[in-house]
Design an enzyme around this catalytic site. Structure first.
Site, mmCIF file in Angstrom:
data_model
loop_
_atom_site.group_PDB
_atom_site.id
_atom_site.type_symbol
_atom_site.label_atom_id
_atom_site.label_comp_id
_atom_site.label_asym_id
_atom_site.label_seq_id
_atom_site.Cartn_x
_atom_site.Cartn_y
_atom_site.Cartn_z
ATOM 1 N N GLU A 148 0.925 -1.211 -0.002
ATOM 2 C CA GLU A 148 0.078 0.141 -0.040
ATOM 3 C C GLU A 148 0.984 1.296 0.011
ATOM 4 O O GLU A 148 0.808 2.097 0.616
ATOM 5 C CB GLU A 148 -1.113 0.124 1.219
ATOM 6 C CG GLU A 148 -1.741 -1.284 1.218
ATOM 7 C CD GLU A 148 -2.617 -1.257 2.656
ATOM 8 O OE1 GLU A 148 -1.887 -0.744 3.690
ATOM 9 O OE2 GLU A 148 -4.004 -1.505 2.460
ATOM 10 N N CYS A 195 -10.418 0.823 8.165
ATOM 11 C CA CYS A 195 -9.793 2.121 8.612
ATOM 12 C C CYS A 195 -10.527 3.168 7.793
ATOM 13 O O CYS A 195 -10.825 4.530 8.362
ATOM 14 C CB CYS A 195 -8.337 2.208 8.480
ATOM 15 S SG CYS A 195 -7.858 1.579 6.830
#
Length: 633
Positions: free
Chosen positions: A291, A385
């Site tokens: 990521e 998240c």
């Protein structure tokens, strides 16, 4: 969250976000209303279903991810800001229940991390992966939000006891693998005045970049921003969300400690990020594995990761850099990111989400991963998240509209509503971003001269500014002329003795335009994107039946505002253009390569009417091919 920076002698801070902005209508008010009425209640249900509330009761086995506590804290922060905007029993009740659960879960010495408490793992024994301090940072931000928004100090007591424990008992060289606590500590310092919290944050910023975090898997220290000290780094690297949270915390520390070397390093890294590692949408992170950021200009649209959390973190960092420098470029990126990298992460109805925000989805794209854009928006994620991150940002958006200092008031983002800054009260009326006219009326003003600064976006070539007097504009020897052209990418500053009824009118010239990438961005060579005002547009399959979006190209530069698009809100302004569709030749067995010495291009079919829609609004009608970048022939 909104940062409150107190200017102090010798510090780099030039602005203070003490202006009381209140969004009252238009584009952002609609998004906030959906957030309040749909998304935040949904978030509460999803977080509860995930087991995070049960974890706080400290009974049974831990459920969910090691960072599940942070989902509760971000949701609580969103509730706090919403309560500050308009108190409601529907918000206050859930807030009280969750805050009391958090308080009851805290250990007598101040420690709080339910995964560690329920599993019996030794505290701080795996900071590279445990997210103990990451969760602590989100707790601190939620606590500060509750205190600032509604004077609720339940979480503030929990957060200060935890911070006191960290100051006293945290191992000296401890760093969390996921930055976040640094910002939380500085915000807690600003709220309480306890200097040891700032000192601990500064110690963590200085300690990073010396390869102290243990490595796991194939990644090197750069994935956790532990390869190069921040003051020496020239570029951002590694996990994009972690990089943004670290940079935001470092900007807080630099502002509060007047650390010019750190601030200069952050400016250097930010400029490189914008120039070489930022998508047109403002999205960050081009590599799925880890990521993380890729190399310079490694910005392929179909494999873009562009995590929604990274966009939220980018806004937080840019906001702090704006406060510290007053430079319009930071507000420009905030605006781009909010419209085109944060908003795509949530559906128009507020109940479905994107974790990853690709800029192109090809026909037949693999939807196997739940995060993949080809799979469409999801109702929640196991790693949750992003949804509560968007909730807390939208709830606190009023705080980002304006700032003030000893010289006057600065307007950074445009939305209908009011701005209270000291003795000045401003009313803003606008249909921005659909229309470029922004009217700013002075309702109250001190009797002395002061400066009203309005941002002219970098894209707004030919923007105009005019000044109208409420009761006949009187001569003012201290006035700076307002009328005339304004410089894009800068603040237009008007100094005078303002009177109630005086009005500034901005004409930002919102109209469609074609955008091209620099040659080094090879994945976009020969292609263009459509923008209109601050919005990035895309072609979506829903508007082009009978052809595949992959085959479309733009035939000219004649862009026009279109009429309402079926399935999207009536106020959305589409952009239309003439284009063509490629016709595939099959005589070579479908092999997609040709001899360069005698190239045979795809044949152009007949003309096609193209309809571009705002990128943030895609995938609200159906899931299918989509692209931001389009070939031009």
């Amino acid at each position: 969250m909104s940062s409150v920076v107190r200017p102090r002698p010798g510090a780099a801070v030039t602005l203070s976000p003490g202006a009381g902005g209140r969004i009252g209508g238009g584009f952002w008010a609609a998004r906030q209303r959906v957030n309040r009425e749909v998304t935040i209640p949904l978030g509460g249900r999803r977080v509860r279903e995930s087991g995070a509330f049960d974890n706080l009761r400290l009974t049974g086995e831990h459920r969910g991810k090691v960072f599940a506590d942070s989902d509760v804290y971000k949701w609580l922060e969103a509730l706090a800001w919403e309560r500050g905007r308009a108190e409601s029993d529907d918000l206050a009740g859930p807030y009280k229940e969750a805050a009391e659960l958090v308080a009851a879960a805290q250990c007598p010495d101040g420690y709080l991390h339910t995964h560690t408490q329920l599993t019996g793992r030794a505290r701080y024994s795996d900071l590279a992966s445990s997210h103990e301090l990451y969760c602590a940072g989100h707790l601190m931000q939620a606590a500060v939000a509750g205190s600032r928004a509604v004077g609720d100090r339940t979480l503030l007591g929990v957060a200060t006891r935890f911070a006191d424990h960290l100051v006293k008992d945290l191992p000296k060289d401890a760093l969390d693998g996921h930055p976040e606590v640094e910002t939380g500590l500085v915000e807690l310092y600003r709220e309480t005045g306890t200097r040891s919290y700032l000192d601990l944050a500064a110690r963590m910023i200085t300690g990073r970049g010396h390869e102290r975090l243990p490595l796991k898997g194939h990644h090197g220290p750069g994935i956790r921003q532990d390869r190069v000290p921040l003051r020496e780094a020239d570029a951002v690297e590694g996990h994009a969300v972690r990089a943004m949270y670290l940079a935001a915390g470092a900007a807080d520390v630099a502002a509060e400690t007047a650390d010019q070397a750190l601030m200069e390093a952050l400016e250097r890294q930010w400029l490189d990020m914008v120039a070489t590692r930022t998508y047109l949408t403002g999205g960050l992170g081009s590599v799925w594995y880890g990521e993380q950021f890729g190399g310079p200009h490694e910005l392929a649209p179909e494999t873009a990761y562009c995590e929604t959390c990274a966009a939220v973190g980018s806004v937080q960092w840019a906001w702090r850099m704006l406060l510290a420098t007053g430079a319009a470029r930071y507000a420009d990126l905030m605006e781009r990111t909010l419209h085109n990298a944060v908003l795509p992460g949530i559906s128009l109805d507020g109940d479905r989400f994107f974790y990853v925000n690709a800029l192109r989805v090809r026909a037949g794209a693999n939807p196997d991963d739940r995060r993949a854009a080809a799979r469409g928006r999801q109702d929640w994620y196991g790693t949750a998240c992003c949804p509560p991150n968007v909730m807390r940002l939208l709830s606190s958006l009023d705080h980002y509209l304006a700032t003030h200092d000893d010289q006057g008031v600065q307007l950074h983002l445009y939305a209908s509503g009011t701005i209270r800054a000291g003795e000045a009260l401003l009313e803003v009326e606008t249909d921005y971003p659909w229309d470029g006219r922004v009217e700013i009326t002075v309702r109250e003003a001190p009797s002395r001269p002061w400066t009203l600064s309005v941002r002219i976006p970098a894209w707004a070539d030919g923007a105009g500014v005019s000044l109208q007097g409420g009761a006949g504009l009187r001569a003012d020897p201290d006035a700076v002329p307002a009328d005339g052209a304004a410089v894009p990418g800068a603040y237009h500053r008007i100094r005078r003795t303002w009177r109630a009824g005086d009005r500034i009118i901005l004409d930002l010239g919102v109209r469609p335009r074609l955008t091209a990438a620099v040659p080094r961005l090879d994945v976009a060579r020969g292609q263009v994107a459509v923008e209109r005002g601050p919005l990035v547009y895309c072609l979506e399959q829903a508007d082009h039946p009978g052809v595949i979006v992959d085959d479309l190209c733009v035939a000219g530069a004649d862009l026009r505002d279109g009429t309402a698009v079926p399935g999207l809100p009536a106020e959305v302004v589409p952009v239309t253009a003439r284009g063509r569709a490629h016709v595939h030749r099959e005589e070579d067995g479908g092999f997609p390569y040709r001899t360069a010495a005698a190239p045979r291009e795809w044949e152009h079919g007949g003309p096609v009417d193209l309809t571009f829609v705002p990128y943030y609004a895609w995938a609200n009608r159906q899931v299918g091919p989509m692209t931001v970048w389009v070939p031009m022939h």
